[in-house]
Design an enzyme around this catalytic site. Structure first.
Site, PDB file in Angstrom:
ATOM      1  N   ASP A 105       5.024   7.084  15.108  1.00 15.31           N
ATOM      2  CA  ASP A 105       5.595   5.831  14.640  1.00 15.31           C
ATOM      3  C   ASP A 105       6.768   6.136  13.705  1.00 15.31           C
ATOM      4  OD1 ASP A 105       5.734   3.068  14.176  1.00 15.31           O
ATOM      5  OD2 ASP A 105       3.561   2.906  14.098  1.00 15.31           O
ATOM      6  N   ASP A 207       9.116   1.079  14.796  1.00 13.00           N
ATOM      7  CA  ASP A 207       8.615  -0.080  14.071  1.00 13.00           C
ATOM      8  C   ASP A 207       9.744  -1.076  13.815  1.00 13.00           C
ATOM      9  OD1 ASP A 207       6.405  -1.298  12.441  1.00 13.00           O
ATOM     10  OD2 ASP A 207       7.865  -0.990  10.831  1.00 13.00           O
ATOM     11  N   GLU A 276       9.160  -1.951  18.957  1.00 19.65           N
ATOM     12  CA  GLU A 276       8.425  -3.166  18.614  1.00 19.65           C
ATOM     13  C   GLU A 276       9.432  -4.256  18.257  1.00 19.65           C
ATOM     14  OE1 GLU A 276       5.367  -4.840  15.190  1.00 19.65           O
ATOM     15  OE2 GLU A 276       6.958  -3.416  14.718  1.00 19.65           O
ATOM     16  N   HIS A 339      -2.760  -2.628  15.200  1.00 21.82           N
ATOM     17  CA  HIS A 339      -3.163  -2.539  13.798  1.00 21.82           C
ATOM     18  C   HIS A 339      -2.706  -3.731  12.966  1.00 21.82           C
ATOM     19  CE1 HIS A 339       0.942  -1.211  14.050  1.00 21.82           C
ATOM     20  NE2 HIS A 339       1.065  -1.275  12.751  1.00 21.82           N
ATOM     21  N   ASP A 340      -2.006  -4.683  13.561  1.00 26.00           N
ATOM     22  CA  ASP A 340      -1.452  -5.804  12.805  1.00 26.00           C
ATOM     23  C   ASP A 340      -2.066  -7.156  13.151  1.00 26.00           C
ATOM     24  OD1 ASP A 340       0.379  -4.454  11.178  1.00 26.00           O
ATOM     25  OD2 ASP A 340       1.982  -4.544  12.668  1.00 26.00           O
TER      26      ASP A 340
END
Length: 548
Positions: A105, A207, A276, A339-340
């Site tokens: 990431d 990200d 993303e 994870h969000d």
């Protein structure tokens, strides 16, 4: 010397199954209650046995951990809580030995306020890095330069008494935004990218890729009509949804930078990147821009399948049609959980009686769509969202908006490996960084491994089946008319053509077989019967056949 079984296939990412690892919660190797790189290495066999092609590891760089690694203070080192660069090298070697590629990431829209770059930038208005972040004078009345909002609440501007200026932060006040309009900043983050490529990574997840650039004129965002607001990018209680984000992100300058980024990737063999795209209004349109031409991102994912509403046969087709229209040259990467967001078994499965059947069916749908896919750790166990008490919360996002929004900790609790272990085999610590939910223990890996009918075994079965059907990885997709709760489409590659039928409901459905000669395929773990040209699909059942 460790031997890798991977080949230098530049197209490996197309149709790949990527397993996301949140390092704090995967496996703790030293008993401090926090997962680490050695722990990941020790558990890679699980990923290999599952059948994933690659892993994506959320940030493990040096960080004060105010946003748990998404606030980087050194791009070229490992935070001590996760281990060392040597531990990372060992992880790469073991993953490659097992045939697993490693994506990491990369967070380059912002840094931590502890980063040496920011410490220098904040020291004066004329230092060498004074323009490395987004600084602005206040309005004459002392208020921020415009109306931009932070996703984590409040203004996106933070006053700095030393410089007597505001700096931009789209997230926490301790996450100042880099000024990528400055070529020196671009060079610095590209150098960090090369650092990890030289260490052997196979790619990156980028990200908040559409946040890299801001409007140079710092124009106000217009208000967004209430009927156009949705909670895909931010929770419904967040006023961030009240604006149309025309100027604080999604800027055209990003396209030139992404070309520079791609050129760095192309210096190395068989590298891939997925971006993303966090935008509720223009998500798929931006995905199309960022993946066009073969000189920017290999693939992107937007938030359509991370939304609160459960996908239906109609909405699945609508999303893929919209993607094809917005990104005719692009390649999608789909995820149902990460994870969000609230884990999709809870987000979509509230009120469902057969949770396992629901989880297996939706996994099969995900793994049959055109595009690459991401599986989030614990998804293969059908872990539900954890209920975390306020006093146990770690996520600053949840603390800010509690109790209307409980934050992201509920999907970040430790992975459960052993059902008879209070910590689920994740750690020997008396207290783990987030508590291990008792209700997760019955779904631990050792409870499901080898258990006929378990969700984890279904993931393994379907992924193994998928590897025998290349058309599912790379073929074209065409949706058939929806009848009842049945999602129906064909996947075609050359002369190979599969029919996929999925009952996305809790009652029996019947679907007529399309014209032609079809051979029923087995080995995918789905229940469906063909009787006289009619396919009978039990609740959460599926059917796959090949045209002959």
């Amino acid at each position: 010397m460790t031997t890798s079984i991977l080949t230098a296939d530049k197209d490996w990412w197309r149709g790949a199954v990527i397993y996301q690892i949140y390092p704090r919660s995967f496996q703790d190797s030293n008993g401090d209650g926090i997962g680490d790189l050695k722990g990941i290495t020790a558990r890679l066999s699980h990923v290999a046995e599952l059948g994933a092609d690659a892993i994506w590891i959320s940030p493990f760089f040096t960080s004060p951990m105010r946003d748990f690694g998404y606030d980087v203070s050194d791009y070229c080192d490992v935070d001590p809580i996760f281990g060392t660069l040597g531990d990372f090298d060992a992880l790469i070697a073991e993953a490659h030995r097992l045939g697993i590629r490693v994506m990491i990431d990369l967070v380059i829209s912002h840094t931590s306020s502890d980063h040496p770059w920011f410490r220098e930038s904040q020291s004066s208005r004329d230092n060498a890095k004074a323009d490395w972040y987004v600084w602005s004078d206040p309005k004459p009345d002392g208020t921020p330069p415009n109306n931009w909002l932070s996703i984590f609440g409040g203004s996106a501007w933070q006053w700095h008494p030393g410089r007597m200026q505001y700096f931009l932060h789209n997230f926490l006040t301790t996450q100042p935004d880099l000024n990528l309009h400055n070529p020196e900043v671009q060079d610095a983050v590209l150098d960090a990218t090369r650092f990890w490529l030289k260490r052997g990574v196979d790619g990156f997840r980028l990200d908040t890729i559409n946040f890299y650039f801001h409007d140079r004129k710092l124009r106000d965002n217009p208000a967004l009509a209430p009927e156009r607001r949705n909670a895909n990018t931010a929770p419904a209680v967040n006023p961030y949804n009240f604006q149309e984000h025309l100027y604080d992100k999604n800027q055209p300058e990003n396209l030139a930078f992404l070309k520079r980024f791609r050129a760095v990737l192309d210096e190395f063999p068989a590298i891939a990147a997925v971006g993303e795209v966090g935008d509720s209004q223009r998500g798929l349109e931006i995905v199309g821009e960022y993946t066009s031409g073969g000189d920017k991102m290999h693939m992107c994912y937007a938030f359509e399948f991370l939304a609160p509403e459960r996908p239906t046969p109609v909405t699945v087709a609508e999303v893929l049609h919209a993607f094809a229209a917005a990104a005719p040259e692009g390649w999608a990467c789909w995820a149902f959980s990460n994870h969000d967001v609230v884990r999709h078994v809870s987000r979509w499965g509230a009120g469902v009686e057969d949770t396992d059947g629901f989880a297996k069916l939706y996994a099969s749908v995900l793994m049959s769509l055109r595009g690459s896919i991401c599986i989030y750790e614990g998804e293969e166990l059908a872990l539900p969202e954890a209920e975390i008490a306020f006093e146990d919360l770690q996520d600053p996002y949840g603390i800010e908006f509690w109790p209307e929004f409980k934050g992201r900790d509920g999907c970040r609790t430790p992975m459960v490996w052993e059902g008879n272990n209070p910590n689920g085999g994740f750690s020997t610590a008396e207290k783990t960084w987030l508590p291990v939910p008792t209700e997760h223990l019955s779904r631990a890996v050792d409870r499901q491994k080898g258990a006929q009918g378990s969700v984890m075994e279904h993931y393994r079965t379907f992924l193994a089946f998928r590897k025998t059907q290349p058309v599912l990885a790379k073929g074209e997709i065409r949706f058939l008319p929806v009848t009842g709760n049945v999602l129906a489409f064909t996947r075609t590659q050359g002369e190979d053509k599969l029919l996929c039928l999925f009952n996305m409901g809790e009652t029996m459905e019947r679907s007529a077989l399309p014209p032609g000669d079809w051979t029923v395929l087995s080995g995918h773990g789905l229940a469906g019967n063909l009787e006289g040209g009619i396919v009978e699909l039990p609740a959460w059942g599926g059917f796959i056949a090949r045209h002959v």
